[in-house]
Scaffold this motif. Structure first.
Motif, PDB file in Angstrom:
ATOM      1  N   LEU A  87       0.823  -1.211   0.000  1.00  0.00           N
ATOM      2  CA  LEU A  87       0.000   0.000   0.000  1.00  0.00           C
ATOM      3  C   LEU A  87       0.859   1.264   0.000  1.00  0.00           C
ATOM      4  O   LEU A  87       0.496   2.268  -0.639  1.00  0.00           O
ATOM      5  CB  LEU A  87      -0.950   0.005   1.194  1.00  0.00           C
ATOM      6  N   MET A  88       1.986   1.214   0.712  1.00  0.00           N
ATOM      7  CA  MET A  88       2.873   2.374   0.734  1.00  0.00           C
ATOM      8  C   MET A  88       3.403   2.672  -0.665  1.00  0.00           C
ATOM      9  O   MET A  88       3.368   3.821  -1.112  1.00  0.00           O
ATOM     10  CB  MET A  88       4.042   2.143   1.687  1.00  0.00           C
ATOM     11  N   PHE A  89       3.868   1.658  -1.371  1.00  0.00           N
ATOM     12  CA  PHE A  89       4.384   1.886  -2.725  1.00  0.00           C
ATOM     13  C   PHE A  89       3.273   2.336  -3.664  1.00  0.00           C
ATOM     14  O   PHE A  89       3.484   3.215  -4.514  1.00  0.00           O
ATOM     15  CB  PHE A  89       5.076   0.630  -3.276  1.00  0.00           C
ATOM     16  N   ALA A  90       2.085   1.775  -3.530  1.00  0.00           N
ATOM     17  CA  ALA A  90       0.967   2.169  -4.392  1.00  0.00           C
ATOM     18  C   ALA A  90       0.559   3.615  -4.124  1.00  0.00           C
ATOM     19  O   ALA A  90       0.367   4.405  -5.064  1.00  0.00           O
ATOM     20  CB  ALA A  90      -0.213   1.227  -4.183  1.00  0.00           C
ATOM     21  N   ALA A  91       0.431   3.975  -2.854  1.00  0.00           N
ATOM     22  CA  ALA A  91       0.028   5.343  -2.512  1.00  0.00           C
ATOM     23  C   ALA A  91       1.097   6.355  -2.914  1.00  0.00           C
ATOM     24  O   ALA A  91       0.785   7.413  -3.493  1.00  0.00           O
ATOM     25  CB  ALA A  91      -0.259   5.443  -1.015  1.00  0.00           C
ATOM     26  N   CYS A  92       2.344   6.049  -2.646  1.00  0.00           N
ATOM     27  CA  CYS A  92       3.429   6.971  -3.016  1.00  0.00           C
ATOM     28  C   CYS A  92       3.537   7.114  -4.531  1.00  0.00           C
ATOM     29  O   CYS A  92       3.799   8.206  -5.038  1.00  0.00           O
ATOM     30  CB  CYS A  92       4.751   6.512  -2.429  1.00  0.00           C
ATOM     31  N   SER A  93       3.311   6.033  -5.257  1.00  0.00           N
ATOM     32  CA  SER A  93       3.351   6.107  -6.718  1.00  0.00           C
ATOM     33  C   SER A  93       2.205   6.960  -7.246  1.00  0.00           C
ATOM     34  O   SER A  93       2.391   7.760  -8.176  1.00  0.00           O
ATOM     35  CB  SER A  93       3.289   4.712  -7.337  1.00  0.00           C
ATOM     36  N   ALA A  94       1.027   6.809  -6.669  1.00  0.00           N
ATOM     37  CA  ALA A  94      -0.117   7.622  -7.097  1.00  0.00           C
ATOM     38  C   ALA A  94       0.124   9.106  -6.799  1.00  0.00           C
ATOM     39  O   ALA A  94      -0.150   9.973  -7.635  1.00  0.00           O
ATOM     40  CB  ALA A  94      -1.386   7.138  -6.416  1.00  0.00           C
ATOM     41  N   LEU A  95       0.644   9.409  -5.619  1.00  0.00           N
ATOM     42  CA  LEU A  95       0.940  10.798  -5.265  1.00  0.00           C
ATOM     43  C   LEU A  95       2.061  11.371  -6.133  1.00  0.00           C
ATOM     44  O   LEU A  95       2.005  12.537  -6.545  1.00  0.00           O
ATOM     45  CB  LEU A  95       1.306  10.902  -3.788  1.00  0.00           C
ATOM     46  N   ALA A  96       3.065  10.554  -6.426  1.00  0.00           N
ATOM     47  CA  ALA A  96       4.164  11.013  -7.281  1.00  0.00           C
ATOM     48  C   ALA A  96       3.673  11.263  -8.699  1.00  0.00           C
ATOM     49  O   ALA A  96       4.096  12.228  -9.349  1.00  0.00           O
ATOM     50  CB  ALA A  96       5.298   9.990  -7.286  1.00  0.00           C
ATOM     51  N   PHE A  97       2.769  10.427  -9.191  1.00  0.00           N
ATOM     52  CA  PHE A  97       2.192  10.639 -10.510  1.00  0.00           C
ATOM     53  C   PHE A  97       1.471  11.989 -10.552  1.00  0.00           C
ATOM     54  O   PHE A  97       1.682  12.787 -11.463  1.00  0.00           O
ATOM     55  CB  PHE A  97       1.210   9.511 -10.868  1.00  0.00           C
ATOM     56  N   GLY A  98       0.628  12.243  -9.563  1.00  0.00           N
ATOM     57  CA  GLY A  98      -0.116  13.505  -9.516  1.00  0.00           C
ATOM     58  C   GLY A  98       0.794  14.713  -9.399  1.00  0.00           C
ATOM     59  O   GLY A  98       0.583  15.726 -10.073  1.00  0.00           O
ATOM     60  N   THR A 100       4.005  14.933 -10.288  1.00  0.00           N
ATOM     61  CA  THR A 100       4.773  15.090 -11.524  1.00  0.00           C
ATOM     62  C   THR A 100       3.895  15.652 -12.631  1.00  0.00           C
ATOM     63  O   THR A 100       4.305  16.530 -13.383  1.00  0.00           O
ATOM     64  CB  THR A 100       5.385  13.741 -11.954  1.00  0.00           C
ATOM     65  N   TRP A 101       2.661  15.175 -12.716  1.00  0.00           N
ATOM     66  CA  TRP A 101       1.729  15.655 -13.735  1.00  0.00           C
ATOM     67  C   TRP A 101       1.453  17.146 -13.543  1.00  0.00           C
ATOM     68  O   TRP A 101       1.416  17.912 -14.510  1.00  0.00           O
ATOM     69  CB  TRP A 101       0.439  14.844 -13.663  1.00  0.00           C
ATOM     70  N   ASP A 102       1.260  17.563 -12.293  1.00  0.00           N
ATOM     71  CA  ASP A 102       1.029  18.983 -12.009  1.00  0.00           C
ATOM     72  C   ASP A 102       2.248  19.834 -12.317  1.00  0.00           C
ATOM     73  O   ASP A 102       2.114  20.995 -12.702  1.00  0.00           O
ATOM     74  CB  ASP A 102       0.623  19.190 -10.550  1.00  0.00           C
ATOM     75  N   SER A 103       3.441  19.278 -12.150  1.00  0.00           N
ATOM     76  CA  SER A 103       4.655  20.053 -12.421  1.00  0.00           C
ATOM     77  C   SER A 103       4.830  20.315 -13.913  1.00  0.00           C
ATOM     78  O   SER A 103       5.605  21.194 -14.286  1.00  0.00           O
ATOM     79  CB  SER A 103       5.891  19.345 -11.868  1.00  0.00           C
ATOM     80  N   PHE A 104       4.108  19.591 -14.770  1.00  0.00           N
ATOM     81  CA  PHE A 104       4.142  19.864 -16.201  1.00  0.00           C
ATOM     82  C   PHE A 104       3.237  21.047 -16.560  1.00  0.00           C
ATOM     83  O   PHE A 104       3.361  21.626 -17.624  1.00  0.00           O
ATOM     84  CB  PHE A 104       3.710  18.644 -17.018  1.00  0.00           C
ATOM     85  N   ARG A 105       2.295  21.381 -15.678  1.00  0.00           N
ATOM     86  CA  ARG A 105       1.356  22.473 -15.948  1.00  0.00           C
ATOM     87  C   ARG A 105       1.743  23.771 -15.257  1.00  0.00           C
ATOM     88  O   ARG A 105       1.419  24.842 -15.731  1.00  0.00           O
ATOM     89  CB  ARG A 105      -0.055  22.072 -15.521  1.00  0.00           C
ATOM     90  N   LYS A 106       2.368  23.689 -14.106  1.00  0.00           N
ATOM     91  CA  LYS A 106       2.787  24.896 -13.379  1.00  0.00           C
ATOM     92  C   LYS A 106       4.077  24.600 -12.640  1.00  0.00           C
ATOM     93  O   LYS A 106       4.361  23.448 -12.306  1.00  0.00           O
ATOM     94  CB  LYS A 106       1.700  25.359 -12.412  1.00  0.00           C
TER      95      LYS A 106
END
Length: 174
Positions: A87-98, A100-106
């Motif tokens: 669960l830790m790896f899944a949650a951290c991966s989901a948060l990292a995806f979000g 990183t995705w936001d860092s492409f917009r602002k």
């Protein structure tokens, strides 16, 4: 007269009177340089390579995580700890995806980026997947950089359009 002689140790020359300031230069993107501006010099090949590379790294990372999971099973530490790690790896991966995705917009806040460094390190698979998905449509961060570059160009054109002629020859109003 050189900069050292006139006391200006900055290493840049003073602008001559009446010369126009230089237009802003585009900021290079990682792996793409400034090819994102005109989509030239192998831009498409770079995007394909970035997509394939990030997907391959994500797949390899998942394989490494699978070996770690099997190591936990071999160690027989119990289902609760195994579930927590998963669960830790899944949650951290989901948060990292979000993130990183936001860092492409602002532009990300540097202080927040520093505080999330550990989470982003654990969730590296999510960051790689965000990079993969974004590179399918554009160079990651291209839209943000293009918007900033075009704004800087417009501001430069406004400033340089106002500065016509020699200001010392301007007639003074009485």
């Amino acid at each position: 007269m050189s900069d050292k002689q006139n006391g200006n140790g900055s290493g840049t020359r003073d602008q001559a009177a009446g010369s126009r300031p230089q237009a802003p230069a585009p900021e290079p993107l990682r792996y793409f340089g400034t090819t994102w501006v005109e989509h030239d010099n192998g831009y498409t090949l770079r995007r394909i390579a970035a997509s394939a590379g990030s997907l391959a790294l994500a797949a390899g990372s998942c394989l490494v995580l699978r070996f770690a999971y099997e190591g936990l099973q071999i160690a027989d530490i119990g289902t609760f700890v195994t579930l927590l790690v998963t669960l830790m790896f899944a949650a951290c991966s989901a948060l990292a995806f979000g993130h990183t995705w936001d860092s492409f917009r602002k532009r990300p806040d540097p202080d927040r980026q520093a505080s999330l460094r550990g989470l982003l390190t654990i969730g590296f698979v999510g960051s790689l997947l965000a990079y993969f998905v974004r590179s399918l449509t554009e160079a990651p961060g291209e839209k943000l950089h293009r918007r900033e570059y075009e704004t800087a160009l417009q501001e430069h054109q406004k400033r340089s359009a106002r500065r016509t002629g020699n200001p010392s020859r301007k007639r003074r109003r009485s």
